[in-house]
Motif scaffolding. Sequence first.
Motif: not given
Ligand SMILES: Cc1cc2nc3c(=O)[nH]c(=O)nc-3n(C[C@H](O)[C@H](O)[C@H](O)COP(=O)(O)OP(=O)(O)OC[C@H]3O[C@@H](n4cnc5c(N)ncnc54)[C@H](O)[C@@H]3O)c2cc1C
Length: 541
Positions: A143, A145, A148-149, A213, A218
């Motif tokens: 999956p 989103g 930003t992982s 992020s 998402t």
């Molecule tokens: C510069 C930077 C700053 C950050 N700051 C923070 C912060 O302040 N606080 C924080 O908590 N995190 C932070 N993060 C980490 C990251 O942004 C978080 O983990 C965020 O919640 C991931 O969301 P995403 O939508 O980008 O998910 P993705 O990166 O796309 O996915 C993350 C994980 O969730 C799974 N996933 C995604 N969507 C779904 C769905 N709908 N159903 C089931 N599984 C799913 C994916 O398979 C993956 O394993 C930061 C990252 C970066 C690069």
Amino acid sequence: MAPETQAGAAGAALPLPPMKWDAWGDPALAKELSADIKGLLAAALGVTGDAAPGPSAAEVVLRPSRITADALGALAAVVGEAHVSAADADRLPRAGGKSTPDLLRRRSREPQDAPDAVVVPGDEAQIAAVLAVCAEHRIAVVPFGGGTSVVGGLDPERGSFEAVVSLDLRRLDRLHALDETSGEAVLGAGLTGPAAEALLAERGWELGHYPQSFRFATIGGFAATRSSGQDSAGYGRFDEMVRGLRVVTPAGTLELGRGPASAAGPDLRQLFLGSEGTLGVITAVRLRIHPLPAVKAYEAWSFPDFATGTAALRAVEQQGTGPTVIRLSDEAETMVNLAMTEQIGGSPAVSGCLAVTVFEGDAEQVAARHDLTREALLAAGGTSLGEAPARAWEHGRFNAPYLRDSLLNAGALCETLETAAGWSDLPRLRTAVTEALTGALPGALVLCHISHVYPTGASLYFTVVAALGEDPLTRWGAAKRAAGDAIIGAGGTITHHHAVGADHRPWMTDEIGDLGVRILRAVKAELDPAGILNPGKLIPS
Ligand SMILES: Cc1cc2nc3c(=O)[nH]c(=O)nc-3n(C[C@H](O)[C@H](O)[C@H](O)COP(=O)(O)OP(=O)(O)OC[C@H]3O[C@@H](n4cnc5c(N)ncnc54)[C@H](O)[C@@H]3O)c2cc1C
């Protein structure tokens, strides 16, 4: 600047993630390093040169897609031809997340891994059908989103399967319901932070989840990783905001969360919060929301040292004086903030340790909470710096990640890691992690801050800056292992909010024990009997 893999890139069949494929965020906001920072790098790390540039998207060599025409046809029959692609231009931007190792891998001129295809479903029924096709054709599903992982959660691992697809959830982008009486909204999993807040703001409401992020991550990703935002002192972690979830699993669809609270057995929502795509696909989340705040107040503080500042934050949290944001930088981070001020609009000159407080709500409440907090911070040895540094922090709060790309270009590795522990364990934990990092990366600059507080403890967030040197991936890998072992040894959690992914999986048995791992495996076997969902993440094999 028109990077090759932004929307409209040659060869891309699908709308592309809004973020640059080999760097953070919007390329238009990329930052050059200031003379101050370059001076700091040269003096502290001996870094004076520029790193060799990475390949352009057109030059990147991806390992060929292994998806069969048969499987691609079956996926297209579910989501429509326009929503599935095995083109390199669609695979590359979903090749991984945005940790520093991810960025270093993207800069490689060797063949790179990527998902074999990208599928963009439009609704729950399509997701269920995609999972069925993937189980039948022996295809793993990651999956996706916001991408930003930072823990390898999006690594395109095939596990024992023939191929792996990225399941991009961007089309689940609706505000399904807003209940103004209960103060709840149901948001589609694919909405980014700004898109979700814009939909709520039209009706006068706010979620208040602002991780760094925020601009790209998402709703589904926040839930799947138990994210925590910068306003967590006021509005709580994301998992605390969740009232209900809809999840599609290969075994069926679940709707979890009835009423504001329940005694109907163990809370199954908690199984999916933090499940990182290994147990099911979160499609919609019912969330607690609040009216847009009428006023905001700001005050920054200086503390003579980190121990004094930490005790002050503990006093505020344990007395429940009610800041919306409260954070404390150590001496090194405060010093680096100075150099970054002009760069990202960070905080102006402060000695000792900088703390920031922000208060949101209606005018009377904000004034009362601000007064109580001010009293507690003064009593704990703080000196008020007025509101300017706190406003400056808020202004620049989403910009720091851009600097990481400029640092990489300049030959410096910059990465972060985080943990949490009880107040009494924090000093030992901080020392252990700092020593582990500087032991593995001699000369590295290690900065630390507290940005999430609880009555019983707090998180510690470390930023490491070191010379890139030869083979930075191996060097960072060794530092990360040393830091992870130090965290577990000192009683911390392996992650407070970044989640587990592939990178923290080696410590999951330390975190939850053998039996805990067996419970997760048993749940996965029930929900995902073929094991197609995000292999190699979260659950030790
Ligand atoms: C510069 C930077 C700053 C950050 N700051 C923070 C912060 O302040 N606080 C924080 O908590 N995190 C932070 N993060 C980490 C990251 O942004 C978080 O983990 C965020 O919640 C991931 O969301 P995403 O939508 O980008 O998910 P993705 O990166 O796309 O996915 C993350 C994980 O969730 C799974 N996933 C995604 N969507 C779904 C769905 N709908 N159903 C089931 N599984 C799913 C994916 O398979 C993956 O394993 C930061 C990252 C970066 C690069």
